[in-house]
Write a protein that holds these residues in place. Structure first.
Motif, PDB file in Angstrom:
ATOM      1  N   ALA A 144       0.823  -1.211   0.000  1.00  0.00           N
ATOM      2  CA  ALA A 144       0.000   0.000   0.000  1.00  0.00           C
ATOM      3  C   ALA A 144       0.857   1.261   0.000  1.00  0.00           C
ATOM      4  O   ALA A 144       0.456   2.295  -0.547  1.00  0.00           O
ATOM      5  CB  ALA A 144      -0.936   0.000   1.206  1.00  0.00           C
ATOM      6  N   VAL A 145       2.043   1.194   0.609  1.00  0.00           N
ATOM      7  CA  VAL A 145       2.921   2.367   0.653  1.00  0.00           C
ATOM      8  C   VAL A 145       3.390   2.715  -0.760  1.00  0.00           C
ATOM      9  O   VAL A 145       3.406   3.884  -1.159  1.00  0.00           O
ATOM     10  CB  VAL A 145       4.126   2.099   1.581  1.00  0.00           C
ATOM     11  CG1 VAL A 145       5.125   3.246   1.517  1.00  0.00           C
ATOM     12  CG2 VAL A 145       3.659   1.885   3.014  1.00  0.00           C
ATOM     13  N   VAL A 146       3.759   1.694  -1.514  1.00  0.00           N
ATOM     14  CA  VAL A 146       4.246   1.930  -2.873  1.00  0.00           C
ATOM     15  C   VAL A 146       3.079   2.254  -3.807  1.00  0.00           C
ATOM     16  O   VAL A 146       3.176   3.132  -4.674  1.00  0.00           O
ATOM     17  CB  VAL A 146       5.036   0.714  -3.374  1.00  0.00           C
ATOM     18  CG1 VAL A 146       5.609   0.968  -4.771  1.00  0.00           C
ATOM     19  CG2 VAL A 146       6.170   0.386  -2.408  1.00  0.00           C
ATOM     20  N   ARG A 147       1.951   1.557  -3.623  1.00  0.00           N
ATOM     21  CA  ARG A 147       0.787   1.803  -4.490  1.00  0.00           C
ATOM     22  C   ARG A 147       0.261   3.223  -4.338  1.00  0.00           C
ATOM     23  O   ARG A 147      -0.342   3.782  -5.250  1.00  0.00           O
ATOM     24  CB  ARG A 147      -0.325   0.802  -4.179  1.00  0.00           C
ATOM     25  CG  ARG A 147       0.000  -0.629  -4.554  1.00  0.00           C
ATOM     26  CD  ARG A 147      -1.113  -1.560  -4.108  1.00  0.00           C
ATOM     27  NE  ARG A 147      -2.312  -1.367  -4.894  1.00  0.00           N
ATOM     28  CZ  ARG A 147      -2.615  -2.050  -5.993  1.00  0.00           C
ATOM     29  NH1 ARG A 147      -1.778  -2.988  -6.421  1.00  0.00           N
ATOM     30  NH2 ARG A 147      -3.729  -1.835  -6.650  1.00  0.00           N
ATOM     31  N   ALA A 148       0.482   3.815  -3.158  1.00  0.00           N
ATOM     32  CA  ALA A 148      -0.009   5.176  -2.910  1.00  0.00           C
ATOM     33  C   ALA A 148       0.895   6.242  -3.525  1.00  0.00           C
ATOM     34  O   ALA A 148       0.589   7.432  -3.423  1.00  0.00           O
ATOM     35  CB  ALA A 148      -0.139   5.421  -1.409  1.00  0.00           C
ATOM     36  N   ALA A 149       1.995   5.831  -4.144  1.00  0.00           N
ATOM     37  CA  ALA A 149       2.916   6.806  -4.727  1.00  0.00           C
ATOM     38  C   ALA A 149       2.240   7.572  -5.862  1.00  0.00           C
ATOM     39  O   ALA A 149       1.384   7.047  -6.576  1.00  0.00           O
ATOM     40  CB  ALA A 149       4.172   6.107  -5.247  1.00  0.00           C
ATOM     41  N   ASP A 150       2.629   8.829  -6.012  1.00  0.00           N
ATOM     42  CA  ASP A 150       2.083   9.648  -7.094  1.00  0.00           C
ATOM     43  C   ASP A 150       2.666   9.251  -8.443  1.00  0.00           C
ATOM     44  O   ASP A 150       2.031   9.457  -9.475  1.00  0.00           O
ATOM     45  CB  ASP A 150       2.363  11.126  -6.812  1.00  0.00           C
ATOM     46  CG  ASP A 150       1.723  11.592  -5.515  1.00  0.00           C
ATOM     47  OD1 ASP A 150       0.519  11.875  -5.521  1.00  0.00           O
ATOM     48  OD2 ASP A 150       2.428  11.653  -4.489  1.00  0.00           O
ATOM     49  N   GLN A 151       3.873   8.690  -8.432  1.00  0.00           N
ATOM     50  CA  GLN A 151       4.499   8.262  -9.687  1.00  0.00           C
ATOM     51  C   GLN A 151       5.395   7.069  -9.392  1.00  0.00           C
ATOM     52  O   GLN A 151       6.160   7.083  -8.422  1.00  0.00           O
ATOM     53  CB  GLN A 151       5.315   9.395 -10.308  1.00  0.00           C
ATOM     54  CG  GLN A 151       5.987   9.033 -11.630  1.00  0.00           C
ATOM     55  CD  GLN A 151       6.767  10.195 -12.215  1.00  0.00           C
ATOM     56  OE1 GLN A 151       6.601  11.331 -11.815  1.00  0.00           O
ATOM     57  NE2 GLN A 151       7.637   9.911 -13.163  1.00  0.00           N
ATOM     58  N   ILE A 152       5.288   6.023 -10.210  1.00  0.00           N
ATOM     59  CA  ILE A 152       6.145   4.836 -10.083  1.00  0.00           C
ATOM     60  C   ILE A 152       6.876   4.652 -11.404  1.00  0.00           C
ATOM     61  O   ILE A 152       6.254   4.537 -12.464  1.00  0.00           O
ATOM     62  CB  ILE A 152       5.330   3.576  -9.736  1.00  0.00           C
ATOM     63  CG1 ILE A 152       4.606   3.762  -8.401  1.00  0.00           C
ATOM     64  CG2 ILE A 152       6.233   2.355  -9.669  1.00  0.00           C
ATOM     65  CD1 ILE A 152       3.745   2.587  -8.006  1.00  0.00           C
ATOM     66  N   GLN A 153       8.187   4.626 -11.312  1.00  0.00           N
ATOM     67  CA  GLN A 153       9.035   4.469 -12.504  1.00  0.00           C
ATOM     68  C   GLN A 153       9.689   3.103 -12.432  1.00  0.00           C
ATOM     69  O   GLN A 153      10.487   2.836 -11.522  1.00  0.00           O
ATOM     70  CB  GLN A 153      10.090   5.577 -12.556  1.00  0.00           C
ATOM     71  CG  GLN A 153      11.029   5.485 -13.738  1.00  0.00           C
ATOM     72  CD  GLN A 153      10.328   5.815 -15.041  1.00  0.00           C
ATOM     73  OE1 GLN A 153       9.586   6.772 -15.134  1.00  0.00           O
ATOM     74  NE2 GLN A 153      10.556   4.999 -16.060  1.00  0.00           N
ATOM     75  N   LEU A 154       9.356   2.211 -13.367  1.00  0.00           N
ATOM     76  CA  LEU A 154       9.965   0.883 -13.391  1.00  0.00           C
ATOM     77  C   LEU A 154      11.348   0.960 -14.028  1.00  0.00           C
ATOM     78  O   LEU A 154      11.500   1.501 -15.128  1.00  0.00           O
ATOM     79  CB  LEU A 154       9.080  -0.091 -14.162  1.00  0.00           C
ATOM     80  CG  LEU A 154       9.623  -1.520 -14.274  1.00  0.00           C
ATOM     81  CD1 LEU A 154       9.722  -2.178 -12.901  1.00  0.00           C
ATOM     82  CD2 LEU A 154       8.759  -2.363 -15.205  1.00  0.00           C
ATOM     83  N   VAL A 155      12.359   0.440 -13.329  1.00  0.00           N
ATOM     84  CA  VAL A 155      13.736   0.390 -13.844  1.00  0.00           C
ATOM     85  C   VAL A 155      14.055  -1.079 -14.105  1.00  0.00           C
ATOM     86  O   VAL A 155      14.029  -1.898 -13.185  1.00  0.00           O
ATOM     87  CB  VAL A 155      14.733   0.994 -12.836  1.00  0.00           C
ATOM     88  CG1 VAL A 155      16.131   1.010 -13.434  1.00  0.00           C
ATOM     89  CG2 VAL A 155      14.303   2.396 -12.442  1.00  0.00           C
ATOM     90  N   ASP A 156      14.345  -1.404 -15.363  1.00  0.00           N
ATOM     91  CA  ASP A 156      14.448  -2.810 -15.762  1.00  0.00           C
ATOM     92  C   ASP A 156      15.618  -2.984 -16.714  1.00  0.00           C
ATOM     93  O   ASP A 156      16.012  -2.047 -17.424  1.00  0.00           O
ATOM     94  CB  ASP A 156      13.131  -3.225 -16.434  1.00  0.00           C
ATOM     95  CG  ASP A 156      13.124  -4.688 -16.828  1.00  0.00           C
ATOM     96  OD1 ASP A 156      13.820  -5.478 -16.167  1.00  0.00           O
ATOM     97  OD2 ASP A 156      12.411  -5.032 -17.787  1.00  0.00           O
TER      98      ASP A 156
END
Length: 838
Positions: free
Chosen positions: A152-164
Motif C-alpha cells: 500500500a505504501v508503494v501503491r499510494a505513490a504519485d508516480q512509479i518508474q519501473l527500472v528494468d
C-alpha cells in the motif's frame, strides 16, 4: 488552510543493480537544472563509481549517527531534512529497517513524515522487497528477504518508474564489477543472479505494476463513464451455462489466457431474470471450483437473456475476449431459435468472440425463453386471455351485425382489438391475436365464407396488411414498454447515486447507513462491509439478516480497495447492476477515507487541546505550586531555626499557616490528579444506591457552621451514584462558593426531591457570574470574577467532569438577590423487588 502533502516518486527496480538509484539521482539533476531546491537525504552507493559520480553537484545532508551495542550506525536524519526543508529530497532504499533508537523503525515511515511536512520525496525499492511478493521471491531465488515494505505504501505513490534490464545485460554489468565487488561476482552470478531468477523477478515486477495500472485504468473508466472495453490487458470471459460442456470451455479459456502474461480468466454464469437457476447448485459450485483452480474468478449475474447478460458483464470488466460454446440445441431447434454464440457475436461489438465446439454440440437440450417481456405477469396473463377470447367475441358481434358492416370495417375492428392486446400484453399476445383474427376474418367474413380461400385479390392484400400492421404496432408497444422499463431503472439508479453522493460529500452518512442503503436499494438479504486483517476478515458494518463474515460466504463481492470489500447476500444481481454497484463501492471508499480523515482531525484536535491544557497547566503550576511550597518552607524554617526564639503565639501562628498551606497544596494536587484522570478516561465510577447523609457531611467537613450550613432532610430517597466521586463534586463546589462568599455570609448546601431526581444546591451570596460567562465556568483554568489568584481554576472543571462520570447533571443558576447557585441533579435509585431502593 491545510498544508500540501508532498508527492512521492518511487523508482521500482526489477532486481538489484538495474540502476534505480542512478535513475533517481538523474531525476534530481534534472529538477535542479529547472531551478528546484533539491537535496540528497540518503543514498547508498555500495561502492559503485557511477552512482558516486552522480552525487557530484548535489547537496548531500549529513546522516544521523545512532549508537547500537557499541557500534555507530548512520541513518536518515529526518529532523535535519525538516529543518533544511527542501522542495525535493532523495531517500534511497525505502524498505530499509532503521537501527534501534531511531525515531521510526522503518525508513518508509521516515518518508511519510517528510511527505506530511509537504516535502516531495524521490525513493527507490526493489520488487523483492514488496511485502505481497516476498514469499514468491523466496520460492524463486531461495533467499528470504528480511526487509519488506507494505504494498500500500508503494501503491499510494504519485508516480512509479519501473527500472528494468534484460537478464543478460544485468549479468554483464555484474561481471564487469558495476554492481558488486570483484570477490562477490562469481558467487552472485551462480546464485541470486541466475538467468531464471532474473527473468522471474522481471516478470513479477511487470505484473505487479500492470495490476496497479489496471486499477488506475478501471478508476478512470468509471470516473468518465466509459462503457466500451479498452483492450489494454487481456481479460478472457468464459460464458458458463452449467451444462456438461462448461469444463471444456473453462480449460480452453485458461489456455487462451495463459498465452499472454498478466491475462485474467473470468467465468460468468447468467441466470434468467426470474432468478431461477437452469442447473443444480452443486454443478455451479463444482464449476466455480474448477475456474478458481485454473487461476480465474467466478461470477453469477442475472440478465434478460444469456447473450445480453454475458456481453454486459464483459463490458463491465473491460474484457478483450468472450469464450462461448457451440449451442447444444438440435438442428431443428437451431433453425427456429438461434444459439447464444451468434447472438453474443452480434452484441459484442469490439470484443472478440471465440466459439468453441465440444462433444455435446447439437445434441439437443432444454432451453428457457430467450427473452422475457418487461411487463408484469398480471398484464401478460390478461394479454393472453384477451388475445384468445377477444377475436372470438368480436367475431360474434360482427356476425350479429353482418348486414350493417363491410369487410374494411371488420378489419378495422380486429386491428383495434390487436392494438388493445399489444397495449395490455405486449408483442406475442398481439401477434397471436392478429393471426387468430386473420383466420376468423378469412373464414367468416371473406368470400367465399366457410373456407380459408380468398376469391378477391384485394381482400388478400387487406388481410395481409392487417397482419403486418398488427405486428408492427405490437412491436412498437413492446419496445416502448422495454424503453420505459429501462428509463425507470436508469432514473432510479441516478436518483440513488445522486442521493448517496450528496450524503457522502456532505458527511451525513456513516458506513452502517451506506451499507443499509445499499441493501435497501437492491432488495438484498444482507450486506456487510469487510476489512482484511492479518488474522482474517473483520466486519466493519453490516445490515440485514445473517450477513456474510467472509467474501466466500457472499453471493456477490465488490472490491472497495486493497483491504476492504462489500459482501452482498441474497438474490444474485443482474449484470446491468454492476456499474451501479461499483459506484456504490466507490462511494463507500470515499466515505471510509472521509471517516479516517475526520478521525485524524479529531485526534489532532484532541492533541492540540491536550497540548494547550498542558501548556496552561505548566504555566499555572509554576506559580500556584510555588506559593504554598514557599509558605510551607518559610514556616518550617521558622519553627526549626535555632536562632529564632518564638513565643507560643508565634509558634501557633506558624503551625496554623503550615497547616493551611499544606491543605491548599493537597487540594491543588487532588484537582490536578482528578483532571488528569478525567482527560485520560481512567475514572471508573461504581454506581450504587447511596444516601446523601453519607456524602454531604463529609464534603463540608472542616468548615465552621458559620461558614457552611447543611439543609439535607433525612427522608430523602436514595440516589444512584458513586459516593466517593460525588463527595469530591460537592467538596469542590463548596470550596468555590466559600472562596467567593463575603465574610459573614454562609454557604448553604441543601437537597430536595424533584420528580424522579434529587437536586443538591450549593448556594453562595457572592458577586455571581454574568449569563454570557456561565458557559465558561466549567472549563479548566477559569477564574471568572476571582482576583485572589489562589488556585488553578480547576475546581469547577473537575466537579463537572466527575458529575458527568457519575451520571449527574451540573449547572449554574443565579441566586435570588445576589450570588451563584450550583445545582447537581442526581437520579433516584430504582427500587429493589422487595420494595427497597436498589
Amino acid at each position: 488552510m491545510t498544508a500540501r502533502r508532498g508527492r512521492l516518486t518511487v523508482y521500482l527496480g526489477a532486481a538489484p543493480g538495474v540502476g534505480k538509484t542512478y535513475g533517481a539521482l538523474d531525476e534530481l539533476h534534472r529538477r535542479r537544472a529547472r531551478g528546484t531546491d533539491v537535496v540528497v537525504g540518503l543514498v547508498e552507493t555500495h561502492g559503485r563509481s557511477g552512482t558516486a559520480h552522480q552525487l557530484e553537484g548535489l547537496e548531500v545532508l549529513p546522516r544521523a549517527v545512532v549508537e547500537h551495542r557499541g557500534t555507530q550506525l548512520t541513518e536518515l536524519d529526518v529532523p535535519a531534512v525538516l529543518a533544511r526543508r527542501p522542495q525535493v529530497v532523495l531517500v534511497d532504499e525505502l524498505a530499509h529497517t532503521n537501527a534501534p533508537g531511531s525515531p521510526h523503525d522503518k525508513r518508509w515511515r521516515d518518508v511519510h513524515e517528510l511527505l506530511d511536512a509537504g516535502i516531495d520525496v524521490v525513493t527507490t525499492v526493489n520488487v523483492q522487497h514488496l511485502e505481497s511478493l516476498n514469499d514468491d521471491v523466496a520460492r524463486i531465488t531461495g533467499v528470504q528477504q528480511r526487509e519488506t515494505v507494505p504494498d500500500a505504501v508503494v501503491r499510494a505513490a504519485d508516480q512509479i518508474q519501473l527500472v528494468d534490464l534484460p537478464p543478460q545485460a544485468l549479468r554483464r554489468r555484474l561481471a564487469h564489477g558495476n554492481v558488486y565487488r570483484a570477490e562477490q561476482v562469481d558467487a552472485s552470478l551462480s546464485a541470486f543472479f541466475r538467468v531464471g531468477n532474473l527473468t522471474a523477478l522481471r516478470e513479477l515486477a511487470l505484473l505487479w505494476l500492470a495490476d496497479l495500472v489496471d486499477d488506475d485504468l478501471a478508476a478512470y473508466r468509471r470516473a468518465h463513464r466509459i462503457d466500451q472495453p479498452w483492450p489494454a490487458r487481456e481479460r478472457v470471459v468464459v460464458a458458463v451455462t452449467g451444462g456438461p460442456e462448461t469444463d471444456t470451455l473453462l480449460r480452453r479459456g485458461a489456455r487462451i489466457a495463459q498465452r499472454a502474461a498478466g491475462s485474467e480468466l473470468v467465468a460468468v454464469h447468467v441466470l434468467p431474470s426470474d432468478g431461477l437457476p437452469s442447473t443444480t447448485p452443486a454443478t455451479i459450485a463444482a464449476q466455480r471450483r474448477l475456474a478458481e483452480s485454473l487461476g480465474g474468478t467466478f461470477h453469477t449475474v442475472v440478465g434478460e437473456d444469456v447473450a445480453s447478460g454475458v456481453v454486459e458483464f464483459a463490458r463491465g470488466v473491460n474484457a478483450t475476449m468472450i469464450v462461448v460454446g457451440v449451442s447444444r440445441r438440435g438442428r431443428l431447434r437451431s433453425l427456429l431459435v438461434e444459439g447464444n454464440g451468434p447472438e453474443i457475436a452480434r452484441l459484442a461489438g469490439s470484443i472478440d468472440v471465440h466459439l468453441v465446439t465440444h462433444e455435446h454440440a447439437r445434441a439437443g437440450r432444454r432451453t428457457s425463453a430467450a427473452r422475457r417481456s418487461p411487463l408484469s405477469r398480471g398484464r401478460l396473463l390478461a394479454g393472453w386471455v384477451l388475445a384468445l377470447a377477444g377475436p372470438v367475441a368480436v367475431t360474434a358481434l360482427l356476425a350479429l351485425a353482418e348486414d350493417l358492416l363491410s369487410l374494411p370495417s371488420d378489419l378495422m375492428l380486429f386491428l383495434a382489438l390487436t392494438v388493445l392486446v399489444a397495449i395490455v400484453g405486449g408483442l406475442w399476445p398481439a401477434i397471436v391475436s392478429a393471426v387468430v383474427g386473420f383466420v376468423l376474418l378469412n373464414w367468416f367474413f371473406t368470400q367465399p365464407t366457410g373456407r380459408l380461400t380468398v376469391a378477391d385479390p384485394e381482400n388478400v392484400l387487406a388481410l395481409t396488411v392487417f397482419v403486418l400492421v398488427a405486428a408492427a404496432v405490437a412491436s412498437v408497444v413492446d419496445l416502448a414498454a422495454r424503453r420505459a422499463s429501462e428509463a425507470f431503472r436508469a432514473r432510479a439508479e441516478a436518483s440513488a447515486l445522486a442521493a448517496i453522493s450528496r450524503s457522502v460529500l456532505a458527511g451525513e452518512d456513516t458506513a452502517a447507513a451506506l451499507v443499509a442503503r445499499l441493501r435497501e436499494t437492491f432488495t438484498l438479504t444482507a450486506v456487510a462491509l469487510l476489512e482484511r486483517r492479518d488474522d482474517g476478515w473483520r466486519v466493519l458494518a453490516s445490515d440485514g439478516t445473517d450477513p456474510a463474515t467472509t467474501p466466500e460466504e457472499a453471493s456477490t463481492v465488490l472490491t472497495v480497495d486493497d483491504t476492504r470489500a462489500l459482501a452482498l447476500s441474497g438474490r444474485i444481481l443482474p449484470a446491468s447492476d454492476r456499474r451501479v454497484l461499483e459506484a456504490f463501492a466507490s462511494q463507500v471508499g470515499i466515505l471510509l477515507t472521509q471517516e479516517r480523515l475526520r478521525g485524524q482531525a479529531a485526534q489532532a484536535l484532541a492533541l492540540e487541546q491536550a497540548d494547550a491544557t498542558r501548556t496552561a497547566l505548566l504555566a499555572a503550576v509554576s506559580h500556584d505550586l510555588r506559593t504554598p511550597l514557599a509558605t510551607i518552607r518559610a514556616s518550617v524554617d521558622g519553627l526549626t531555626s535555632a536562632d529564632l526564639h518564638l513565643s507560643a503565639a508565634d509558634r501557633a501562628s506558624l503551625v496554623e499557616t503550615l497547616a493551611d498551606s499544606t491543605g491548599r497544596l493537597e487540594r491543588l494536587i487532588d484537582n490536578l490528579l482528578d483532571l488528569s484522570r478525567l482527560q485520560t478516561g481512567s475514572v471508573r465510577p461504581v454506581l450504587r444506591a447511596t444516601s446523601l447523609d453519607e456524602v454531604v457531611p463529609l464534603a463540608i467537613e472542616g468548615y465552621a457552621p458559620s461558614a457552611v450550613r447543611m439543609e439535607v432532610p433525612e427522608d430523602l430517597p436514595l440516589v444512584r451514584t458513586d459516593a466517593g466521586l460525588l463527595e469530591r463534586v460537592v467538596a469542590n463546589l463548596v470550596s468555590n462558593a466559600v472562596r467567593h462568599s463575603p465574610p459573614g455570609a454562609p454557604v448553604t448546601v441543601s437537597a430536595a426531591t424533584v420528580a424522579d431526581s434529587v437536586v443538591v444546591q450549593v448556594v453562595d451570596a457572592g458577586p455571581g457570574v454574568d449569563d454570557e460567562l456561565k458557559e465558561r465556568l466549567f472549563a479548566p483554568f477559569q477564574r471568572l470574577g476571582d482576583s485572589s489568584g489562589a488556585g488553578l481554576g480547576l475546581g469547577l472543571a473537575v466537579a463537572d467532569g466527575l458529575a458527568r462520570a457519575v451520571g449527574a447533571e451540573l449547572r449554574a443558576e443565579d441566586t435570588p438577590g445576589t450570588g451563584l447557585t450550583m445545582v447537581v441533579t442526581l437520579p433516584v435509585a430504582a427500587p429493589e423487588p422487595d420494595g427497597r431502593r436498589a
